[in-house]
Design a protein around this motif. Structure first.
Motif, PDB file in Angstrom:
ATOM      1  N   ILE A 103      33.717  98.301  57.054  1.00  0.00           N
ATOM      2  CA  ILE A 103      34.556  97.465  56.191  1.00  0.00           C
ATOM      3  C   ILE A 103      34.735  96.069  56.793  1.00  0.00           C
ATOM      4  O   ILE A 103      34.674  95.057  56.088  1.00  0.00           O
ATOM      5  CB  ILE A 103      35.935  98.121  55.969  1.00  0.00           C
ATOM      6  N   LYS A 104      34.963  96.002  58.098  1.00  0.00           N
ATOM      7  CA  LYS A 104      35.172  94.709  58.767  1.00  0.00           C
ATOM      8  C   LYS A 104      33.950  93.808  58.609  1.00  0.00           C
ATOM      9  O   LYS A 104      34.081  92.632  58.228  1.00  0.00           O
ATOM     10  CB  LYS A 104      35.471  94.937  60.247  1.00  0.00           C
ATOM     11  N   THR A 162      23.873  98.009  47.573  1.00  0.00           N
ATOM     12  CA  THR A 162      24.281  99.406  47.738  1.00  0.00           C
ATOM     13  C   THR A 162      25.567  99.496  48.555  1.00  0.00           C
ATOM     14  O   THR A 162      26.473 100.269  48.228  1.00  0.00           O
ATOM     15  CB  THR A 162      23.170 100.207  48.450  1.00  0.00           C
ATOM     16  N   PHE A 163      25.661  98.690  49.610  1.00  0.00           N
ATOM     17  CA  PHE A 163      26.855  98.712  50.455  1.00  0.00           C
ATOM     18  C   PHE A 163      28.094  98.241  49.694  1.00  0.00           C
ATOM     19  O   PHE A 163      29.208  98.669  49.984  1.00  0.00           O
ATOM     20  CB  PHE A 163      26.636  97.832  51.692  1.00  0.00           C
ATOM     21  N   ALA A 164      27.877  97.343  48.717  1.00  0.00           N
ATOM     22  CA  ALA A 164      29.008  96.885  47.901  1.00  0.00           C
ATOM     23  C   ALA A 164      29.596  98.048  47.117  1.00  0.00           C
ATOM     24  O   ALA A 164      30.823  98.184  46.991  1.00  0.00           O
ATOM     25  CB  ALA A 164      28.548  95.775  46.948  1.00  0.00           C
ATOM     26  N   ILE A 203      34.963 103.526  49.101  1.00  0.00           N
ATOM     27  CA  ILE A 203      35.898 103.744  50.206  1.00  0.00           C
ATOM     28  C   ILE A 203      37.274 103.196  49.873  1.00  0.00           C
ATOM     29  O   ILE A 203      38.295 103.833  50.126  1.00  0.00           O
ATOM     30  CB  ILE A 203      35.370 103.066  51.491  1.00  0.00           C
ATOM     31  N   THR A 204      37.299 102.011  49.282  1.00  0.00           N
ATOM     32  CA  THR A 204      38.558 101.291  49.077  1.00  0.00           C
ATOM     33  C   THR A 204      39.372 101.798  47.896  1.00  0.00           C
ATOM     34  O   THR A 204      40.604 101.863  47.961  1.00  0.00           O
ATOM     35  CB  THR A 204      38.279  99.784  48.881  1.00  0.00           C
ATOM     36  N   HIS A 205      38.692 102.179  46.827  1.00  0.00           N
ATOM     37  CA  HIS A 205      39.406 102.434  45.574  1.00  0.00           C
ATOM     38  C   HIS A 205      39.477 103.902  45.167  1.00  0.00           C
ATOM     39  O   HIS A 205      40.053 104.214  44.126  1.00  0.00           O
ATOM     40  CB  HIS A 205      38.756 101.636  44.441  1.00  0.00           C
ATOM     41  N   ASN A 206      38.907 104.797  45.959  1.00  0.00           N
ATOM     42  CA  ASN A 206      38.968 106.207  45.591  1.00  0.00           C
ATOM     43  C   ASN A 206      39.797 106.969  46.621  1.00  0.00           C
ATOM     44  O   ASN A 206      39.289 107.456  47.635  1.00  0.00           O
ATOM     45  CB  ASN A 206      37.561 106.813  45.516  1.00  0.00           C
ATOM     46  N   ASN A 207      41.078 107.036  46.360  1.00  0.00           N
ATOM     47  CA  ASN A 207      41.982 107.704  47.296  1.00  0.00           C
ATOM     48  C   ASN A 207      41.894 109.225  47.220  1.00  0.00           C
ATOM     49  O   ASN A 207      42.483 109.920  48.052  1.00  0.00           O
ATOM     50  CB  ASN A 207      43.426 107.265  47.024  1.00  0.00           C
TER      51      ASN A 207
END
Length: 262
Positions: free
Chosen positions: A42-43, A86-88, A94-98
């Motif tokens: 993510i960083k 693909t990484f996007a 990762i960010t939006h699927n809790n």
């Protein structure tokens, strides 16, 4: 309630979870194993994303994939561009699927690190580590040095004698001096000078002066070169305009600074 339909891992076979307690145990175990990979991924992705948004003045509401498409020509290899698309999608996942746990494979992280290194402009040591450097004269006393260590929470100080660099005081040197004189009668640190500490420093070649235009990667390489080739361990790099020890100090880089920048 988290819904796990299928999760595969060498240490975690198929789980059929019905209790929140069981889910919490699994989450803690997985986060412990993979949080470092996710954090690194993510960083690095965010740094590329922020660079492209700033360069092309892209609105913050624009989707990650579109940002990569706009900056397509900035990638040195076509393969890197398609991987970033693909990484996007992975970043979004990762960010939006809790309600999911995503495992980042080490190969993905390594690929992200390579793309990031090739993509991002090299940062100069001056732009990253430019700061006021606290220095001492050879006749300054240990009391003043210890006071600065307490106030500023760092312990590596260039020492000068009539504007000429004579050495670097380190925490190790101070500790060694105190240990050597511990059994003697009570002494006052007001009468112990920076020169006294320098004389007991084990490593007299613990510092290198570098040009302000060197990159952060260059600085890392200098530390690594000394480590790999059996040279004296470097405690710090001192930044000047052209790397001469007679020039004004523009910054200092310690081994810890290098570790934290990775």
């Amino acid at each position: 309630m988290v819904n796990f339909r299928k999760f595969q891992h060498p240490n975690l076979n198929h789980y059929h979870l019905t209790k929140d307690y069981d889910i919490n145990i699994l989450i803690v175990e997985v986060i412990t194993m993979y949080s470092n990979n996710i954090h690194t991924f993510i960083k690095l992705y965010n740094e590329i994303d922020e660079f492209l948004r700033s360069k092309y003045r892209i609105d913050t509401n624009e989707g990650f994939s579109n940002v990569i498409r706009i900056g397509k020509n900035d990638f040195k290899q076509d393969d890197d561009y398609y991987k970033m698309i693909t990484f996007a999608k992975l970043r979004n996942l990762i960010t939006h699927n809790n309600d999911m746990i995503v495992e980042i494979h080490p190969k993905v992280v390594n690929s992200m690190m390579r793309i990031h290194k090739n993509f991002m402009p090299s940062q100069s040591v001056f732009s990253k580590f430019n700061r006021k450097v606290t220095t001492f004269e050879t006749n300054d006393n240990l009391t003043d040095i210890l006071r600065v260590i307490k106030e500023m929470d760092y312990s590596q100080f260039p020492v000068y004698q009539e504007k000429q660099f004579v050495g670097l005081i380190t925490e190790n040197g101070i500790t060694k001096w105190l240990a050597k004189n511990f059994e003697e009668q009570i002494f006052s640190t007001d009468y112990i000078t920076a020169w006294d500490i320098l004389e007991i420093e084990e490593n007299k070649d613990n510092v290198v002066f570098i040009d302000r235009n060197l990159t952060v990667e260059d600085a890392k390489d200098i530390f690594s070169f000394h480590l790999r080739n059996g040279k004296p361990t470097l405690d710090a790099l001192l930044i000047t305009h052209s790397g001469k020890n007679t020039e004004e100090l523009l910054g200092i880089i310690t081994r810890w600074d290098v570790i934290e920048s990775e």
